[in-house]
Scaffold this active site. Structure first.
Site, mmCIF file in Angstrom:
data_model
loop_
_atom_site.group_PDB
_atom_site.id
_atom_site.type_symbol
_atom_site.label_atom_id
_atom_site.label_comp_id
_atom_site.label_asym_id
_atom_site.label_seq_id
_atom_site.Cartn_x
_atom_site.Cartn_y
_atom_site.Cartn_z
ATOM 1 N N GLN A 300 3.731 -4.581 3.156
ATOM 2 C CA GLN A 300 2.306 -4.088 3.476
ATOM 3 C C GLN A 300 2.187 -4.037 4.934
ATOM 4 O OE1 GLN A 300 -0.293 -3.522 1.515
ATOM 5 N NE2 GLN A 300 0.562 -4.284 -0.457
ATOM 6 N N GLU A 350 10.015 -2.920 -10.552
ATOM 7 C CA GLU A 350 9.971 -1.918 -9.581
ATOM 8 C C GLU A 350 11.133 -0.900 -9.699
ATOM 9 O OE1 GLU A 350 8.386 -1.145 -6.373
ATOM 10 O OE2 GLU A 350 10.135 -0.077 -6.227
ATOM 11 N N CYS A 426 -4.374 2.076 -3.962
ATOM 12 C CA CYS A 426 -4.276 2.583 -2.730
ATOM 13 C C CYS A 426 -5.026 3.956 -2.725
ATOM 14 C CB CYS A 426 -3.043 2.739 -1.865
ATOM 15 S SG CYS A 426 -1.794 3.454 -2.978
HETATM 16 N N1 SAH Z 1 3.069 -4.340 -4.665
HETATM 17 C C1 SAH Z 1 4.018 -4.004 -3.845
HETATM 18 C C2 SAH Z 1 4.255 -2.572 -3.656
HETATM 19 C C3 SAH Z 1 3.413 -1.576 -3.958
HETATM 20 S S1 SAH Z 1 3.660 0.193 -3.639
HETATM 21 C C4 SAH Z 1 3.363 -4.863 -2.510
HETATM 22 O O1 SAH Z 1 2.355 -5.186 -2.621
HETATM 23 O O2 SAH Z 1 3.993 -4.646 -1.747
HETATM 24 C C5 SAH Z 1 4.146 0.698 -5.169
HETATM 25 C C6 SAH Z 1 5.647 0.534 -5.488
HETATM 26 O O3 SAH Z 1 5.713 1.397 -6.828
HETATM 27 C C7 SAH Z 1 6.773 1.206 -4.625
HETATM 28 O O4 SAH Z 1 7.646 -0.082 -4.135
HETATM 29 C C8 SAH Z 1 7.450 1.980 -5.391
HETATM 30 O O5 SAH Z 1 8.858 2.232 -5.265
HETATM 31 C C9 SAH Z 1 7.173 1.866 -6.707
HETATM 32 N N2 SAH Z 1 7.242 2.744 -7.800
HETATM 33 C C10 SAH Z 1 6.744 3.819 -7.892
HETATM 34 N N3 SAH Z 1 6.887 4.494 -9.038
HETATM 35 C C11 SAH Z 1 7.589 3.672 -9.508
HETATM 36 C C12 SAH Z 1 7.758 3.501 -11.238
HETATM 37 N N4 SAH Z 1 7.797 4.844 -11.983
HETATM 38 N N5 SAH Z 1 8.134 2.456 -11.747
HETATM 39 C C13 SAH Z 1 8.456 1.537 -11.033
HETATM 40 N N6 SAH Z 1 7.983 1.572 -9.790
HETATM 41 C C14 SAH Z 1 7.545 2.291 -9.097
#
Ligand code: SAH
Length: 471
Positions: A300, A350, A426
């Site tokens: 973040q 993820e 977001c």
């Molecule tokens: N929850 C985390 C990151 C959120 S950002 C935090 O708070 O730090 C959204 C995340 O979703 C990113 O890391 C991206 O790589 C992942 N992402 C995007 N598409 C995805 C999918 N189809 N399956 C799994 N993860 C995915």
């Protein structure tokens, strides 16, 4: 065809719409306006889209400036694509963000909403980011004023700063940026001055040549500072001289890595950073959890508000210690780790394998033994066999990227029917779209917007969904 290139005159701006565009109504039509306007302004707008019910254009002239305006604090304002809302007081920015969440949930989601909690503003409205990436370019972007000062000539100057919106080969040379605390300005300016004094070449994106490409600086609340210098090719003597000069000038830096990028694009995700000084990563803290952040790890970008966001998420999850919690789109596992002490078990998913490696390492560092992390697409991983194997979820936390959740995943969540879903977003527009589908089984219990990015139009929003009693 309605005419496109018309200029609407003396349009009174009344509100903000999505994506930072301002809004006005004229002759029954909604007009979206780009270009630094504030409700209360009266402006001329040149249209570039003109449909039956709505039109979109750019401001070309101001007749009245809104009395809500304040003076922007950054001298790069207006040219830099960064903090575009500086001309509005922070309290008003928060009002518009709050309003937009309500609008999206009601208009797109057509949802019945509970009383919404007030947006949680950022205690730090400047210096709130923990990471910035600057770009080197042999062609600085010059403002009209600078060109005028040069009698209309456009001198070719090197720059280290930010890309100018919509101009892929031009970079705005940044002197002082208020997004990060010192010594970030000192680091950037030291490198630029040294490079110019020693004739080191700045990258030319059109010709694909030049040595210095990008500079990434991360500053943690722990005081650790990580610098990643991205260069086009190895030049050992110059590299050592430059990095040693940086270390001498800014001894607070705790680690320096460099990355060689001979590719056409700027992405470093398929490249290996090399440690030059220190341990090659930085450590960040949220409450008493410590996270290892490598040069390629996601975290973040506003640590203070990241902690606030995770606290809201944990609070909405309402854990008692006995729950199985799924953390979808878990990135480097930070939400899952943050809630792990309050849960029986956490299952994180993820897409990016390196992020899952970080998540596992972070869990181990924090002695979290009840969390498991899996790499893959949530749509593929979340099937019946997976839930049967890891346990039916009591709470699902989901934090998708701006595009929101895939419809297949939403349908799966409706089948799985966990008692609670906490949806961190977001992008409230795609969140509203997904909530409209989830409405088949879930009611919206709580809505809490959180401001992670002061002076920008970006909004983070957390929603608690509860399964309806009669389902
Ligand atoms: N929850 C985390 C990151 C959120 S950002 C935090 O708070 O730090 C959204 C995340 O979703 C990113 O890391 C991206 O790589 C992942 N992402 C995007 N598409 C995805 C999918 N189809 N399956 C799994 N993860 C995915």
């Amino acid at each position: 065809m309605r005419k496109k290139n018309v200029v609407l005159e003396k349009v009174p701006v009344t509100a903000y719409a999505a994506e930072g565009k301002a809004l006005a109504r004229q002759d029954g039509k909604v007009i979206f306006i780009e270009g630094g306007v504030v409700p209360g302004d009266v402006v001329d707008v040149r249209l570039h889209k003109n449909k039956k019910d709505w039109a979109e254009g750019k401001v070309v002239n101001f007749h009245v400036y809104s009395d809500k305006r304040v003076a922007p604090f950054c001298h790069h304002f207006g040219t830099c694509g960064g903090c575009k809302w500086q001309m509005m007081p922070y309290s008003l920015q928060l009002e518009y963000k709050q309003q937009q969440v309500a609008d999206h949930l009601q208009r797109i989601g057509k949802l019945v909403l509970p009383a919404m909690d007030n947006i949680l503003g950022s205690a730090h409205t400047e210096h709130y980011r923990n990471k910035l990436e600057f770009t080197f370019s042999n062609k600085a972007y010059l403002t009209n004023e600078e060109i005028r000062e040069n009698n209309g000539e456009i001198p070719v100057k090197p720059a280290l700063g930010f890309h100018v919106p919509k101009l892929f080969d031009k970079v705005l040379d940044i002197n002082t940026c208020y997004l990060m605390q010192e010594p970030v300005n000192l680091i950037r300016n030291t490198i630029r001055d040294y490079a110019i004094a020693h004739d080191l070449t700045f990258y030319d994106i059109r010709q694909q040549e030049g040595w210095l490409r990008n500079l990434v600086v991360r500053l943690c609340t722990t005081g650790e500072i990580m610098v990643n210098l991205v260069i086009h090719h190895e030049d050992k003597a110059n590299r050592i001289a430059l990095l040693d000069h940086l270390l001498q000038t800014v001894p607070a830096i705790t680690t320096i890595v460099y990355t060689i990028n001979p590719k056409k694009n700027d992405s470093i995700f398929d490249l290996e950073p090399v440690t030059y000084f220190g341990k090659g990563y930085a450590e960040e803290k949220l409450e008493d959890f410590v996270f290892k952040i490598g040069p390629k790890s996601f975290f973040q970008t506003n640590t203070y508000q990241g902690e606030v966001l995770y606290k809201v998420t944990r609070d909405f999850a309402g854990l008692t210690g006995s729950e199985i919690v799924y953390d979808l789109y878990c990135g480097t596992g930070s939400i899952g780790i943050f809630v792990s002490r309050n849960a029986r078990k956490v299952v994180g998913i993820e897409l990016i394998k390196e992020a899952i490696d970080d998540a596992k390492e972070n869990a181990a560092r924090n002695n979290v033994t009840n969390a498991e992390f899996f790499a893959g697409d949530v749509v593929d991983i979340c099937d019946d066999a997976f839930f049967a194997h890891h346990g039916q979820p009591d709470v699902i936390i989901t934090d998708p990227p701006r595009a929101g959740m895939h419809e297949k995943l939403v349908n799966k969540l409706l089948e799985i029917a966990a008692p609670k879903i906490v949806y961190v977003s977001c992008n409230p527009a795609t969140q509203a779209r997904d909530l409209a589908l989830l409405d088949a089984l879930y009611t919206v219990e709580k809505v809490q917007p959180v401001d992670m990015f002061p002076h920008t139009h970006h909004i983070e929003n957390v929603v608690l969904l509860k399964k309806r009693a009669n389902n």
